[in-house]
Design an enzyme around this catalytic site. Structure first.
Site, mmCIF file in Angstrom:
data_model
loop_
_atom_site.group_PDB
_atom_site.id
_atom_site.type_symbol
_atom_site.label_atom_id
_atom_site.label_comp_id
_atom_site.label_asym_id
_atom_site.label_seq_id
_atom_site.Cartn_x
_atom_site.Cartn_y
_atom_site.Cartn_z
ATOM 1 N N ARG A 142 -2.855 2.815 4.571
ATOM 2 C CA ARG A 142 -3.092 2.619 3.142
ATOM 3 C C ARG A 142 -3.016 3.976 2.481
ATOM 4 O O ARG A 142 -3.951 4.767 2.587
ATOM 5 C CB ARG A 142 -4.479 2.057 2.892
ATOM 6 C CG ARG A 142 -4.711 0.698 3.490
ATOM 7 C CD ARG A 142 -6.121 0.244 3.151
ATOM 8 N NE ARG A 142 -6.355 -1.070 3.752
ATOM 9 C CZ ARG A 142 -7.387 -1.847 3.448
ATOM 10 N NH1 ARG A 142 -8.278 -1.432 2.572
ATOM 11 N NH2 ARG A 142 -7.540 -3.012 4.024
ATOM 12 N N ASP A 189 -3.188 6.500 -0.658
ATOM 13 C CA ASP A 189 -3.911 6.498 -1.939
ATOM 14 C C ASP A 189 -2.958 6.580 -3.132
ATOM 15 O O ASP A 189 -1.791 6.962 -2.986
ATOM 16 C CB ASP A 189 -4.822 7.725 -2.012
ATOM 17 C CG ASP A 189 -6.131 7.467 -1.301
ATOM 18 O OD1 ASP A 189 -6.416 6.303 -0.989
ATOM 19 O OD2 ASP A 189 -6.852 8.453 -1.070
ATOM 20 N N ARG A 194 -6.782 15.716 2.845
ATOM 21 C CA ARG A 194 -7.062 16.404 1.586
ATOM 22 C C ARG A 194 -8.319 17.277 1.678
ATOM 23 O O ARG A 194 -8.392 18.324 1.032
ATOM 24 C CB ARG A 194 -7.159 15.384 0.451
ATOM 25 C CG ARG A 194 -5.788 14.738 0.149
ATOM 26 C CD ARG A 194 -5.887 13.444 -0.623
ATOM 27 N NE ARG A 194 -6.574 13.637 -1.887
ATOM 28 C CZ ARG A 194 -6.939 12.646 -2.699
ATOM 29 N NH1 ARG A 194 -6.653 11.387 -2.363
ATOM 30 N NH2 ARG A 194 -7.558 12.901 -3.818
#
Lengths: 259, 259
Positions: free
Chosen positions: B49, B51, B208
């Site tokens: 998935r 973002d 991140r």
């Protein structure tokens, strides 16, 4: 003194550099930003007129007070790029600024300009290059890179490039000197081809017609030394197609050292 | 047999991969394209998935008839990418297609995934990287590249990465095995830094937060072996900031050889 700024822009959403009424142009954006910074109307004179959709990494333009040959600026030079960028959309950025003499002209003082045309060779289109490279699916002959380079070498020198100029252009003398012309594979992407050409000046659509002609060489439809005959013919119909604008980048502009 | 497709997308205009009502998602686009091609409803199951704003160069997804473990397809495999691309917007492209067994699962069969995070180091922002790289203007210490690489090496191995997971994530076991992690300069642009990391799985925001932590190392605020202490703490607050999504690319996904 005139202010000389270096500008980069993604030309996708612009009808080129040059101001035109009722459409979005890079010159209009930079001129509006200059007024906000300096508080008075400015003339912004570009090094070139890039077409709709064409990009620039090293465009140059002078900024002067409207109707004058100079500008009075109280902002330190090193702070000017940030000042411009605060007032520009995110697809345009000022990368540097310096002073040049009142006699300097962004366009007429140019010694040479370098353009790059980016091509993506692949069966399927790339989402990342959709606005920044020509997607090519046509079959190339095995030694296409050598062939394109051999052909590009025939552009180098002082020639009348009438065959590589858009029909209907009103240019009295189509003689230009090409200093370098080559085709390379991008060092970090084997599917990206880069045509790099430096000249003392360019005719309307010249780089895009050169690329269209080199593609015919890569496809085996034209011999590498066929370029000489096309130049000699001074006939636009002899050269290849005009490829679209979105692969084209004004890479850099060279001015005399002593400005 | 299930159909396995390789997809690239520019995530700028999408709320990520995963279908959600009332927003634009990549999964919804691919599912709609599949229905147009096959003429029946399909399930499209992704490897991950991603973002909102995250990009992919080598995403993989299976396509099956809705509610079934397989698909009947009369279109030759080699023509499927073009068939998909004719029905997809230009920021999504199918790059390849092959058949896999009914037991294959796009997500659970993954052996490892590789992400790249792209950073643009420069005084002024770049119009060309505005949706594709994090612009960094902060001051780095002189040997920042060596320091970032030394620090990245501490990620390698099997660790509980709770410190590098978004707070509030509902994951029972945050243990992951990082196979490779390094920082390099882009071969064709000295201003672009690339953080490349391969692991058997990733936690929410893991890459991140890793990048946010490496930036603290580059800025001299954290020592290179400080990573060990942050991992050991199992505390999100000990790691660096979460950098924005637009520099992140799902580069490739590895599946077992025998599928």
């Amino acid at each position: 003194m005139k202010l000389l700024i270096k500008i980069a822009y993604d030309g996708t959403d612009y009808c080129g550099w040059q101001f035109q009424p009722n459409v979005r142009t890079v010159q209009a954006q930079v001129t509006a930003a200059a007024k906000k910074i300096f508080g008075f109307d400015c003339d912004v004179t570009g090094c070139s007129r890039t077409d709709s959709g064409v990009h620039a990494k090293g465009f140059h333009a002078t900024v002067t007070q409207k109707g004058k040959d100079n500008i009075e600026c109280s902002i330190p030079l090193e702070k000017l790029p940030k000042a411009f960028n605060a007032h520009l959309p995110d697809d345009i950025a000022v990368l540097g600024a310096r002073y040049v003499s009142d006699e300097f002209h962004a366009r007429y003082s140019v010694v040479s300009k370098k353009y790059i045309y980016k091509m993506h060779i692949g069966c399927e289109r790339s989402p990342f290059d959709r606005h920044g490279a020509l997607h090519i699916t046509s079959k190339f002959v095995e030694d296409y890179l050598d062939r394109m380079n051999d052909a590009a070498a025939h552009f180098v020198g002082t020639h009348d490039f009438t065959s590589f100029m858009a029909q209907g252009s009103k240019i009295e003398d189509a003689t230009r000197t090409v200093l370098n012309a080559s085709v390379t594979v991008s060092p970090n992407d084997p599917d990206i081809l880069l045509f790099e050409v430096e000249a003392d000046g360019f005719l309307y659509n010249m780089v895009r017609i050169m690329v269209g002609t080199l593609l015919e060489v890569a496809e085996g439809k034209l011999s590498t030394d066929g370029i000489d005959g096309i130049i000699a013919a001074k006939d636009r119909k002899k050269a290849g197609r005009t490829v679209p604008p979105h692969g084209l980048y004004l890479e850099c502009v060279n001015y005399p050292d002593n400005i």
